[in-house]
Design a protein around this motif. Structure first.
Motif, PDB file in Angstrom:
ATOM      1  N   VAL A  82       0.671  -1.085   0.014  1.00 22.06           N
ATOM      2  CA  VAL A  82      -0.131   0.005  -0.030  1.00 22.06           C
ATOM      3  C   VAL A  82       0.722   1.249  -0.028  1.00 22.06           C
ATOM      4  O   VAL A  82       0.426   2.182  -0.596  1.00 22.06           O
ATOM      5  N   VAL A  83       1.924   1.168   0.651  1.00 21.95           N
ATOM      6  CA  VAL A  83       2.941   2.331   0.572  1.00 21.95           C
ATOM      7  C   VAL A  83       3.407   2.502  -0.770  1.00 21.95           C
ATOM      8  O   VAL A  83       3.642   3.477  -1.450  1.00 21.95           O
ATOM      9  N   GLY A  84       3.749   1.478  -1.435  1.00 21.62           N
ATOM     10  CA  GLY A  84       4.262   1.187  -2.741  1.00 21.62           C
ATOM     11  C   GLY A  84       3.125   1.865  -3.607  1.00 21.62           C
ATOM     12  O   GLY A  84       3.537   2.674  -4.590  1.00 21.62           O
ATOM     13  N   MET A  85       1.939   1.460  -3.651  1.00 21.76           N
ATOM     14  CA  MET A  85       1.049   2.173  -4.369  1.00 21.76           C
ATOM     15  C   MET A  85       0.837   3.842  -4.146  1.00 21.76           C
ATOM     16  O   MET A  85       0.644   4.305  -5.296  1.00 21.76           O
ATOM     17  N   VAL A  86       0.853   4.002  -2.851  1.00 23.84           N
ATOM     18  CA  VAL A  86       1.152   5.670  -2.730  1.00 23.84           C
ATOM     19  C   VAL A  86       1.940   6.184  -3.616  1.00 23.84           C
ATOM     20  O   VAL A  86       1.719   7.270  -4.419  1.00 23.84           O
ATOM     21  N   PHE A  87       3.264   5.642  -3.556  1.00 21.58           N
ATOM     22  CA  PHE A  87       4.420   6.285  -4.523  1.00 21.58           C
ATOM     23  C   PHE A  87       4.084   6.135  -6.349  1.00 21.58           C
ATOM     24  O   PHE A  87       4.396   6.942  -6.985  1.00 21.58           O
ATOM     25  N   THR A  88       3.604   4.914  -6.310  1.00 24.55           N
ATOM     26  CA  THR A  88       3.365   4.675  -7.767  1.00 24.55           C
ATOM     27  C   THR A  88       2.308   5.484  -8.508  1.00 24.55           C
ATOM     28  O   THR A  88       2.342   6.122  -9.422  1.00 24.55           O
TER      29      THR A  88
ATOM     30  N   VAL B   1       8.161  -5.523  -2.604  1.00 24.79           N
ATOM     31  CA  VAL B   1       7.164  -6.630  -2.438  1.00 24.79           C
ATOM     32  C   VAL B   1       7.585  -7.865  -3.304  1.00 24.79           C
ATOM     33  O   VAL B   1       7.146  -8.955  -2.618  1.00 24.79           O
ATOM     34  N   ALA B   2       8.311  -7.738  -4.333  1.00 17.27           N
ATOM     35  CA  ALA B   2       9.036  -8.782  -4.911  1.00 17.27           C
ATOM     36  C   ALA B   2       9.620 -10.022  -3.960  1.00 17.27           C
ATOM     37  O   ALA B   2       9.551 -11.032  -3.770  1.00 17.27           O
TER      38      ALA B   2
END
Length: 299
Positions: free
Chosen positions: A82-88, A167-168
């Motif tokens: 979800v943090v990665g989604m914010v940045f993406t 995530v990977a």
């Protein structure tokens, strides 16, 4: 036949990149129509759930396959995701589509760094050289001091790639879980978290904007399922090069929807970053084959 599965995996990966590129364009389009970051994130997850449930219901075990004993692992993956989604999504909003996509190509570079630092994997001079070349390509795209690519947006784009690599690594610990189960728990566990800030950004929209938000979730869910399906059908080294087709879709959508084309230096820097990533993938494949040959019993 094994060759048929590889071709099917490549086709699925190309389809996944098309879906995810379309999702990025829809995110940027929704923002231009007044939708906020947390709105797009919430509807991305909420509208992906029916797609995932329909996929799981048709698979082996049906909806019963959603049961898991790895809830802690899914929770960790979801929090990082979800943090990665914010940045993406943030990178898509801050940068032209082509440049936001180009920074995603640094994922293999960050995966190499994290593998060495977190997993203590042995990383030789060749892969470290590829990492340095890749970041040189990033500098070519950003051109510190110029106004073509905002430095803040570039930092957000690189952070997005870093979290995709994280995530990977976490997904390696969940590799025994069905892909639909992993995607389901990601959506389910993150929805309550995203709903909290979304509650402070509730807005009225016209019908077209609501349709846009719903499409983000549906297309994103289809892309995520296609991505995981491709990984099961073919080796990573076979399908990862298909990711670079995203630059074609990003350029096309950027031109058609927003009248924007990549900067001249993006065309110079992107091939450098792509070459670095491809070398890392090729190197990992080669080392994997050597380790398999070494471990094979003698006749």
């Amino acid at each position: 036949m094994p060759g048929d599965r590889v071709l099917a995996g490549i086709a699925l990966r190309l389809l996944a990149i098309f879906f995810l590129s379309t999702m990025s364009a829809l995110v940027k389009l929704a923002e231009s129509r007044g939708a906020t970051l947390f709105e797009t994130m919430f509807w991305r997850q909420a509208c992906a759930l029916p797609v995932v449930l329909a996929f799981v219901a048709r698979g082996p075990g049906g909806l019963g396959s959603l049961r898991t004993t790895r809830l802690r692992g899914h929770l960790a993956r979801s929090m990082v995701g979800v943090v990665g989604m914010v940045f993406t999504f943030g990178a898509v909003l801050l940068l032209p589509l082509a440049e936001a996509t180009t920074f995603q190509f640094t994922v293999p570079i960050f995966a190499t760094i994290l593998g060495a630092l977190v997993l203590r994997e042995r990383t030789g001079i060749q892969r470290w050289s590829a990492v340095l070349v890749g970041f040189a390509g990033v500098l070519v795209v950003v051109q510190p001091g110029s106004n073509d690519v905002p430095v803040g947006g570039a930092i957000v784009g690189l952070l997005a790639a870093l979290f995709v690599a994280l995530v990977a690594i976490l997904l390696r610990q969940l590799r025994d879980e069905p892909s639909g189960t992993t995607v389901f728990w990601f959506s389910t566990l993150t929805l309550p978290l995203i709903a909290i800030p979304y509650a402070f950004h509730l807005k009225a929209h016209d019908l077209l904007t609501w349709a846009n938000l719903a499409a983000i979730g549906i297309v994103g869910g289809m892309g995520q399922l296609a991505l995981t399906g491709a990984a099961k059908m073919a080796p990573v080294s076979s399908v990862v090069p298909m990711d670079y087709s995203g630059l074609i879709w990003a350029t096309l959508y950027g031109w058609l929807l927003f009248g924007m084309l990549p900067t001249p230096m993006t065309w110079v820097g992107a091939p450098i970053i792509i070459a670095s990533g491809l070398f890392i993938v090729w190197r990992e494949q080669r080392l994997g084959k050597q380790q398999t040959a070494t471990a094979a019993p003698e006749d």
